[in-house]
Design a protein around this motif. Sequence first.
Motif, mmCIF file in Angstrom:
data_model
loop_
_atom_site.group_PDB
_atom_site.id
_atom_site.type_symbol
_atom_site.label_atom_id
_atom_site.label_comp_id
_atom_site.label_asym_id
_atom_site.label_seq_id
_atom_site.Cartn_x
_atom_site.Cartn_y
_atom_site.Cartn_z
ATOM 1 N N ALA A 98 3.925 -10.519 17.349
ATOM 2 C CA ALA A 98 5.354 -11.179 17.191
ATOM 3 C C ALA A 98 6.587 -10.594 16.755
ATOM 4 C CB ALA A 98 4.864 -12.327 16.284
ATOM 5 N N VAL A 99 6.658 -9.327 17.379
ATOM 6 C CA VAL A 99 7.755 -8.528 17.171
ATOM 7 C C VAL A 99 9.012 -8.896 17.921
ATOM 8 C CG1 VAL A 99 8.729 -6.383 17.090
ATOM 9 C CG2 VAL A 99 6.078 -6.672 16.734
ATOM 10 N N HIS A 118 12.761 -4.656 1.711
ATOM 11 C CA HIS A 118 14.032 -4.876 2.666
ATOM 12 C C HIS A 118 15.233 -5.591 1.946
ATOM 13 C CE1 HIS A 118 13.184 -9.258 3.036
ATOM 14 N NE2 HIS A 118 11.898 -8.982 2.429
ATOM 15 N N PHE A 119 16.426 -5.526 2.525
ATOM 16 C CA PHE A 119 17.704 -6.082 1.735
ATOM 17 C C PHE A 119 18.829 -6.197 2.753
ATOM 18 C CE2 PHE A 119 17.289 -1.657 1.663
ATOM 19 C CZ PHE A 119 18.319 -1.100 2.196
ATOM 20 N N PRO A 154 19.403 2.489 12.844
ATOM 21 C CA PRO A 154 20.612 1.971 12.256
ATOM 22 C C PRO A 154 21.855 2.805 12.671
ATOM 23 C CG PRO A 154 18.627 1.757 10.770
ATOM 24 C CD PRO A 154 18.130 2.593 12.079
ATOM 25 N N LEU A 168 13.586 -0.143 4.336
ATOM 26 C CA LEU A 168 12.988 1.208 4.146
ATOM 27 C C LEU A 168 11.492 1.319 4.912
ATOM 28 C CD1 LEU A 168 13.552 1.904 0.523
ATOM 29 C CD2 LEU A 168 14.806 2.878 2.312
ATOM 30 N N LEU A 195 15.532 4.594 6.790
ATOM 31 C CA LEU A 195 16.063 3.058 6.917
ATOM 32 C C LEU A 195 15.912 2.595 8.233
ATOM 33 C CD1 LEU A 195 17.588 1.533 4.619
ATOM 34 C CD2 LEU A 195 19.739 2.440 5.597
ATOM 35 N N GLU A 196 15.530 1.480 8.379
ATOM 36 C CA GLU A 196 15.582 0.764 9.773
ATOM 37 C C GLU A 196 16.020 -0.804 9.556
ATOM 38 O OE1 GLU A 196 14.756 2.037 12.703
ATOM 39 O OE2 GLU A 196 13.537 3.542 12.776
ATOM 40 N N HIS A 197 16.145 -1.189 11.123
ATOM 41 C CA HIS A 197 16.603 -2.557 10.979
ATOM 42 C C HIS A 197 15.310 -3.349 10.626
ATOM 43 C CE1 HIS A 197 20.556 -1.993 12.496
ATOM 44 N NE2 HIS A 197 20.073 -1.390 13.442
ATOM 45 N N SER A 210 15.091 -6.833 19.455
ATOM 46 C CA SER A 210 16.619 -7.263 19.309
ATOM 47 C C SER A 210 17.211 -5.732 18.826
ATOM 48 C CB SER A 210 16.490 -7.851 17.664
ATOM 49 O OG SER A 210 15.912 -6.788 16.754
ATOM 50 N N GLU A 255 14.131 -6.140 11.442
ATOM 51 C CA GLU A 255 13.967 -6.702 12.735
ATOM 52 C C GLU A 255 12.693 -5.919 13.276
ATOM 53 O OE1 GLU A 255 15.038 -9.830 14.939
ATOM 54 O OE2 GLU A 255 15.978 -9.301 12.939
ATOM 55 N N LEU A 256 12.700 -4.646 13.165
ATOM 56 C CA LEU A 256 11.801 -3.817 13.738
ATOM 57 C C LEU A 256 10.422 -3.904 13.358
ATOM 58 C CD1 LEU A 256 11.659 -1.378 15.912
ATOM 59 C CD2 LEU A 256 11.706 0.184 13.934
ATOM 60 N N ARG A 283 9.345 -7.070 12.110
ATOM 61 C CA ARG A 283 8.860 -8.489 12.049
ATOM 62 C C ARG A 283 7.744 -9.055 12.779
ATOM 63 N NH1 ARG A 283 13.563 -12.684 13.525
ATOM 64 N NH2 ARG A 283 12.742 -12.844 15.467
ATOM 65 N N PRO A 313 14.665 7.516 10.882
ATOM 66 C CA PRO A 313 15.188 7.249 9.648
ATOM 67 C C PRO A 313 14.427 6.694 8.616
ATOM 68 C CG PRO A 313 16.677 6.473 11.381
ATOM 69 C CD PRO A 313 15.255 7.122 11.982
ATOM 70 N N TRP A 357 22.811 9.783 1.655
ATOM 71 C CA TRP A 357 23.220 8.604 2.061
ATOM 72 C C TRP A 357 24.560 8.215 1.715
ATOM 73 C CZ3 TRP A 357 20.320 6.065 6.259
ATOM 74 C CH2 TRP A 357 19.086 6.709 6.154
ATOM 75 N N PHE A 385 22.445 -1.855 -3.245
ATOM 76 C CA PHE A 385 21.901 -3.197 -2.755
ATOM 77 C C PHE A 385 21.020 -3.775 -4.153
ATOM 78 C CE2 PHE A 385 19.296 -0.092 -0.900
ATOM 79 C CZ PHE A 385 17.854 -0.492 -1.533
ATOM 80 N N LEU A 441 17.820 -5.608 -5.245
ATOM 81 C CA LEU A 441 16.319 -5.996 -4.761
ATOM 82 C C LEU A 441 15.728 -6.525 -6.002
ATOM 83 C CD1 LEU A 441 14.588 -5.984 -2.194
ATOM 84 C CD2 LEU A 441 13.736 -3.817 -2.935
ATOM 85 N N LEU A 468 18.109 -4.683 6.598
ATOM 86 C CA LEU A 468 17.770 -3.463 6.652
ATOM 87 C C LEU A 468 16.398 -3.385 5.814
ATOM 88 C CD1 LEU A 468 20.934 -1.404 6.200
ATOM 89 C CD2 LEU A 468 19.907 -1.789 8.287
ATOM 90 N N THR A 521 22.583 6.927 11.783
ATOM 91 C CA THR A 521 21.293 7.751 11.430
ATOM 92 C C THR A 521 20.935 8.174 12.647
ATOM 93 O OG1 THR A 521 19.819 5.902 11.946
ATOM 94 C CG2 THR A 521 21.019 5.871 9.404
ATOM 95 N N ARG A 522 20.061 8.996 12.425
ATOM 96 C CA ARG A 522 19.464 9.879 13.497
ATOM 97 C C ARG A 522 17.846 9.816 13.677
ATOM 98 N NH1 ARG A 522 21.008 15.902 11.572
ATOM 99 N NH2 ARG A 522 20.707 14.475 9.585
#
Lengths: 429, 429
Positions: A3-4, B70-71, A12, B80, B50-52, A7, B54-55, B57, B48, A112, A71, A73, B78, A15-16
Motif C-alpha cells: 500500500a505504498v 515523522h513530523f 527531500p 527520519l 531524512l525522507e518524505h 508520490s 510518504e515513502l 506509507r 538522506p 542540517w 520541529f 514531536l 518528513l 538533500t543528496r
Amino acid sequence: VLAVARSDLQPPRGTRDFYPEDLRFRTWLFDVFREVSRRFGFEEVDAPVLEHAELYRRKAGEEIVEQLYHFELHGRHLALRPELTPSLARMVMARQGALRWPLRWFAIPQCWRYERMTRGRRREHYQWNMDVWGEPSVTAEAELLAAVFAATDALGLGPADVRVRLNHRALLEETLRADVLADRPEAFAPLCVIVDKLDKIGAEAVVEQLADPAGPVALDAGAAKELVARLGIRDLEEAARQAPADSPAVAELRRLFELLDAYGVADRVVFDASVVRGLAYYTGVVFEAYDAAGSLRAVCGGGRYDRLLESLGGRPVPAVGFGFGDAVIQELLADRGLVPDLPRGLDAVVYPLGEEERSAAIRLARRWRAEGLAVEIVLGQGLRMRRVLADADKAGARRVALIGPEERARGVARVRDLASGEEREEALE
Amino acid sequence: VLAVARSDLQPPRGTRDFYPEDLRFRTWLFDVFREVSRRFGFEEVDAPVLEHAELYRRKAGEEIVEQLYHFELHGRHLALRPELTPSLARMVMARQGALRWPLRWFAIPQCWRYERMTRGRRREHYQWNMDVWGEPSVTAEAELLAAVFAATDALGLGPADVRVRLNHRALLEETLRADVLADRPEAFAPLCVIVDKLDKIGAEAVVEQLADPAGPVALDAGAAKELVARLGIRDLEEAARQAPADSPAVAELRRLFELLDAYGVADRVVFDASVVRGLAYYTGVVFEAYDAAGSLRAVCGGGRYDRLLESLGGRPVPAVGFGFGDAVIQELLADRGLVPDLPRGLDAVVYPLGEEERSAAIRLARRWRAEGLAVEIVLGQGLRMRRVLADADKAGARRVALIGPEERARGVARVRDLASGEEREEALE
C-alpha cells in the motif's frame, strides 16, 4: 500487495543520494580527514544527528540558528544538528571530571540547515570538525591550522590554492568594551554576527545594521562607520598600533604566527581584521580557509570559544575548533581538476558457464575472498560469455575466471587478465 | 555573553553519544561490514537520513511504519528513515535505465524509530544493509547469507554462536491463496506481520489477531489455528509434503541449501516455517540470523522483495537484501567476551620542556607525522616531566620525545620507549 503511495520519489529538497561513485568520493575525502586527524593524535567522536532544539537557542541573530531544522514531536522540541560544537559541549560537560585533558577530538558529522533553496545550496552537508578542549594557549590554534593545511595538501591543493585569513575577536572587543560597548557587553556577539556579513551585504548595509537603534547593537552612526573602516586593516602591525599597548590579543596573534612558521605554513596565513566569523560563541582567534582564486565561500572556518561550556552551565573550559565542509572543497577540487579517478577496485569476476559449474565457482570465489580479493560471482544463469566479459570490463574488473564443463572436469578455472588479454589456468582446489 | 538556555543537556532519549572508545568500537564493526562487502564485490551507497514520510506509507500494520519518526515542517511531511530499503528503491527507480545489473549495493545507514522506551531499546541504530537488485534466482540469497556468516566469522563468532533460520513466504502464500485468501491477496502482507509476532505474543494471540473479524486478515478461527499449527514445522521435507507437488518455493529452498553447502555454511542454516519477518514487502525467501544461545533478538534479518519497486511505480525488479544492526551484535559480542581491546594507536608524544623548545618540537612532530605516525604535541606550557610521562602512558603512547634546553643545543630529542623504558637520541634535522 503493498500500500505504498506513489508520490514524491525524489530525495527531500536540498538533500543528496550517494550512488556508488558519489560514495567513493565521500569515502576518499573522509579518509583524508581521518588520516590527518589520526596523525595529529586526534580521536574520533560522534553525537546524535537529532538534538534538543534548546541546545541551539542563542539570540545573537546567527544564520545557523535562524535556519534551524526544528520541529515538535510528542511534546518535545527537536532539531537536526546544524553544527556539532554544542553536542560536543554537552558531551564534555557530561564527563568533565573523567577525561584526559586537553581533549583532541575530531568528527565528520552530517549537519542540517533549513535554508530557502534560492542559491542552489544544500540543506545538509558533512563537516569535518577538529576541536581542542582544555588548552588556553594558541599552541592549539597552530595545531588546528597545520591540520587544515595538511588536509588540503593531501587533497592535492597547494599554497596557491588555499589560504587562511585570521583575526582575533578580542582585538575588536578590547576596543569596543573600553568605549562604545562599555555598558553592553552582550551586544558584542550580535555585533560580530552583523560584521560577518560584510562580504555578502557590503559596508554600507553593515553600518546601517550596526547603527539601527531598534537592533541588538545600536551603535551611534559615527562609531559604526569607524568600526567598519577598521575592518579594512590587513596588517597585524597596523592593527597592533591601534590596539592598547599591552593587548593580549596582539601578543597571541604574534605568537601564533611564530608557531605557524615552525609548522611551515606561516606564508599561507594572513591577518585580516574583517574576519570575525558568524557564530556568536567565538571569543578569541577566528579564522577561515578560502579558495585563493576567491570565487567560492569559505572552505573551512573556526575559532576559539572559551566561554561556551560556561554558558551551558559547565565549568569553564577553553576550547578552539574548526568545521571543514564537504561542499565547497568538492567544488574547489572540481574547479582545479583534482577530483581523482576512484576505481571500484574489483579484482575478479567468477563466471560459471552453467549451473553445473556453480558450486565450483562458489568455491573459487570463497578462496579468493579469503585471500582478500574483491570477487563478484555471476549470479544470473545462462549468460553468454561475450556479455559477461564486456560487463566485467565495464566494471573495471582485473580478471574473469571462467568455469565451463571442460574446466570443471579438469578441476581448473580459465582465468583471463582483462588488461592484457592473457589467459592462464588456475587449479580449483 | 551567550544566550543559550541551560536545560536538557542529555542526548535525546534513546540516542547515543559516541565518545572515543565508543567510536573505536563502531569503526571496528563498520570496517568488518565494509571489508566483507568489498570482498563480495558490493559497492557502498547512502541516502538522506531524512525522507518524505510518504515513502514509508504502508498499511500492513508493520511496527516499523507505526513507529515512524515523522513530523511536519513547512507543509512537508518528513520522516527520519526507519530503514534504508525504500530509499534504495527510490534511487534504483531514478536511474533504472543507466545501472549495471544486477546491482550489488551495501550501506551502513543510521535508522530511527520512535518507540516508547519501555524495553531499554534505542530509538536509533546503525544497520548494515546488503542488497542485490535485478537477480531473480536464489544465487543472490546464497551470496547474502554467505556474507552474513563472513561477517560473524570476522567478528570472532563461530558456528556455535550465530545461526540462520529461513523460510519462503510463497510456501505460505501458495497454500493460502489457493484457499482462504483466494479472493483477498491483499490480506497476505498483514497476515505475515501478525505471524511475525509469534515469538513475542504467543500462538493464542496470533490466532486471535488472524481471526479478528474487524482485523485486516479475518480468517475463520479454524483456518487461523491450522495456519499457526503449520508454523511449527522445522523440516523442509515435511513442509514440502504439505506444499503443492510442483511448489516453486520448495524448489528454490532446495536449491538454496545446495548453494549454501558450496559456501560451506549449510550446517548453520535451518528451515523454520515460523520465520516470515515483519516487513510487508517480502515476497520470497525470508531469513534471520540469531544468537544460538537464544537470548537475544535477531542479529540480522532479510528477504526477497520482488514487488517493491513495482509498488512504488517502477518497472518490476527482483531484489533481495538484509539489515544487520549494530545493537544486538554488540550485546552478543559483549556476552561472549569478544569485544576487542581497541587501543588508540598513538605513536608518540612530543614534549617541549619550555616554549624555547616548541619550534623544535613542532618540527620533529611534522617529520614523524609526514612518515605516517600519530603524534601528539604537548600543547600546555610548563608541565612537569613526570606528569607528561604518566599522561602519555595513560594514553597508550609508544614513546615520548623530550626536548629541553640541552637537547635543543645539541640538536637532538631524547626519545623514551614507554614499554621498555629505554632511551635513545634522535637528531632533530
